[in-house]
Design an enzyme around this catalytic site. Structure first.
Site, PDB file in Angstrom:
ATOM      1  CG  ASP A  68      -3.097   0.683   4.560  1.00 35.93           C
ATOM      2  OD1 ASP A  68      -2.660   1.720   5.079  1.00 35.93           O
ATOM      3  OD2 ASP A  68      -3.082   0.473   3.341  1.00 35.93           O
ATOM      4  CE1 TYR A  90       2.225   2.597  -1.064  1.00 40.77           C
ATOM      5  CE2 TYR A  90       3.356   0.597  -1.722  1.00 40.77           C
ATOM      6  CZ  TYR A  90       2.897   1.440  -0.742  1.00 40.77           C
ATOM      7  OH  TYR A  90       3.127   1.126   0.579  1.00 40.77           O
TER       8      TYR A  90
HETATM    9  C1  GLA Z   1      -0.867   2.664   1.209  1.00 39.68           C
HETATM   10  C2  GLA Z   1      -0.154   1.399   1.670  1.00 39.68           C
HETATM   11  C3  GLA Z   1       0.496   1.574   3.050  1.00 39.68           C
HETATM   12  C4  GLA Z   1       1.322   2.851   3.123  1.00 39.68           C
HETATM   13  C5  GLA Z   1       0.567   4.038   2.541  1.00 39.68           C
HETATM   14  C6  GLA Z   1       1.433   5.276   2.425  1.00 39.68           C
HETATM   15  O1  GLA Z   1      -1.964   2.912   2.021  1.00 39.68           O
HETATM   16  O2  GLA Z   1      -1.056   0.324   1.723  1.00 39.68           O
HETATM   17  O3  GLA Z   1       1.256   0.440   3.365  1.00 39.68           O
HETATM   18  O4  GLA Z   1       2.569   2.678   2.501  1.00 39.68           O
HETATM   19  O5  GLA Z   1       0.033   3.769   1.261  1.00 39.68           O
HETATM   20  O6  GLA Z   1       1.776   5.736   3.684  1.00 39.68           O
END
Ligand code: GLA
Length: 344
Positions: free
Chosen positions: A155, A205
């Site tokens: 991101d 996550y």
């Molecule tokens: C979120 C996290 C990223 C990445 C995505 C999945 O956005 O902030 O770092 O891991 O999930 O691709």
């Protein structure tokens, strides 16, 4: 307030390459036009006074000993704390934060906030901007160490390096960032909100990231970038499916870059669908609300549709032919420029 610096940092969409960043893999994201704006004016004392305009909330803290806090305050304190920790002499400031990117919706509101805060604080303090990859790492530490989400660099790099009309092929091993012209001959990209929101810190996550780390230990590799499908097949189930997603997703990113470069939208659509199926079945980050949003885009004629971002809710992305009628609540997204800051 007299404004002295205005920083804008965009959110991002991701064409393909999900949950690959913390596995030293590949992704193909782009910055969008929605994002976070931070207006900053200097204060003579070493103190931050922050106002979250959209939330109607405030926070004040001292720069001499930055204390931790939860929610949006954690980002502001983390931004100041990381800059100071890196030896950058940021001074006191009033910060006014507002945003257009939906929060907790898979479009990277968190990174947009981190990047805009860091750029505004540097600019209002008259400190030259460090290298943007260094800034991306710093912003990611805000999220990891101050907010508690063990996210990767997807991101932050997207927000800092975005280019109008281009996606970015990012190699998270070398940190090579290559713009890829995104011409969608006869198609457009839309996002659709599943209506279900999430926070990476409290969703599954961190658990997914830990599972990937366990798969690496079992295989004796430094990262899943070094593993093959045959390697993944030796793992016990759950870890096997997590690794399979990452390994095949990296391959899909390379195929998607080549589909974009030759203007082959049907192939790009199939890869987007395959990414979604893998995120749903192997990585298990989809939800019924996300599936419903994907189905709505497919019924509208999308060549491909998939979840974007961390998962467990959020937005889905669809590749729609120009003559298909998008659902009323779908929003067209185009690749926009990366983060910028100006003095006033
Ligand atoms: C979120 C996290 C990223 C990445 C995505 C999945 O956005 O902030 O770092 O891991 O999930 O691709």
């Amino acid at each position: 307030m007299t404004t002295h610096a205005v920083a804008f940092a965009p959110g991002r969409a991701n064409l393909i390459g999900e949950h690959t960043d913390y596995n030293e893999g590949l992704a193909l994201p782009f910055a969008i036009s929605e994002g976070v704006t931070v207006r900053a004016s200097p204060l003579p004392e070493p103190r931050i006074e922050a106002v979250a305009v959209d939330l109607g909330k405030r926070d004040t803290f001292s720069l001499t000993d930055v204390e931790r806090a939860g929610g949006w305050r954690g980002f502001v304190r983390g931004a100041a704390g990381e800059l100071l920790g890196a030896g950058l002499p940021v001074g006191g400031a009033v910060l006014e934060i507002s945003g257009t990117v939906p929060r907790g919706a898979g479009l990277s509101s968190s990174a947009a906030l981190e990047v805009a805060l860091v750029l505004a604080l540097l600019c209002v303090s008259g400190v030259a901007e460090p290298d943007r990859l260094e800034l991306a790492r710093m912003c990611s530490r805000i999220e990891n160490d101050w907010v508690g989400a063990q996210t990767g660099l997807l991101d932050q790099i997207s927000s800092l390096f975005g280019e109008a009309n281009h996606a970015l092929r990012i190699d998270f091993r070398s940190l090579d960032v290559r713009p890829v012209a995104l011409e969608l001959g006869g198609c457009r990209l839309v996002t659709l909100d599943s209506g279900e929101h999430h926070a990476n810190v409290s969703s599954g996550y961190n658990e997914r990231r830990a599972e990937c780390a366990r798969a690496c230990v079992e295989l004796g590799v430094a990262s899943l970038r070094d593993a093959s499908v045959a390697d993944a097949d030796r793992l016990p189930d759950v870890l096997r499916r997590r690794a399979l997603h990452v390994i095949t997703e990296n391959e899909r990113v390379e195929e998607a870059v080549s589909a974009v470069e030759r203007g082959d939208m049907p192939s790009l659509g199939r890869l987007i669908d395959a990414s979604h199926a893998s995120l749903r079945d192997c990585y298990e980050v989809s939800t019924p609300a996300v599936e419903a949003a994907v189905s709505r885009l497919k019924r509208a004629g999308a060549l491909g549709a998939r979840i974007v971002g961390g998962g467990f809710g959020g937005h889905v992305l669809g590749l729609l032919p120009d003559d298909a009628v998008a659902p009323d609540d779908a929003v067209e997204v185009r690749p926009g420029d990366g983060a910028r800051v100006s003095r006033s």
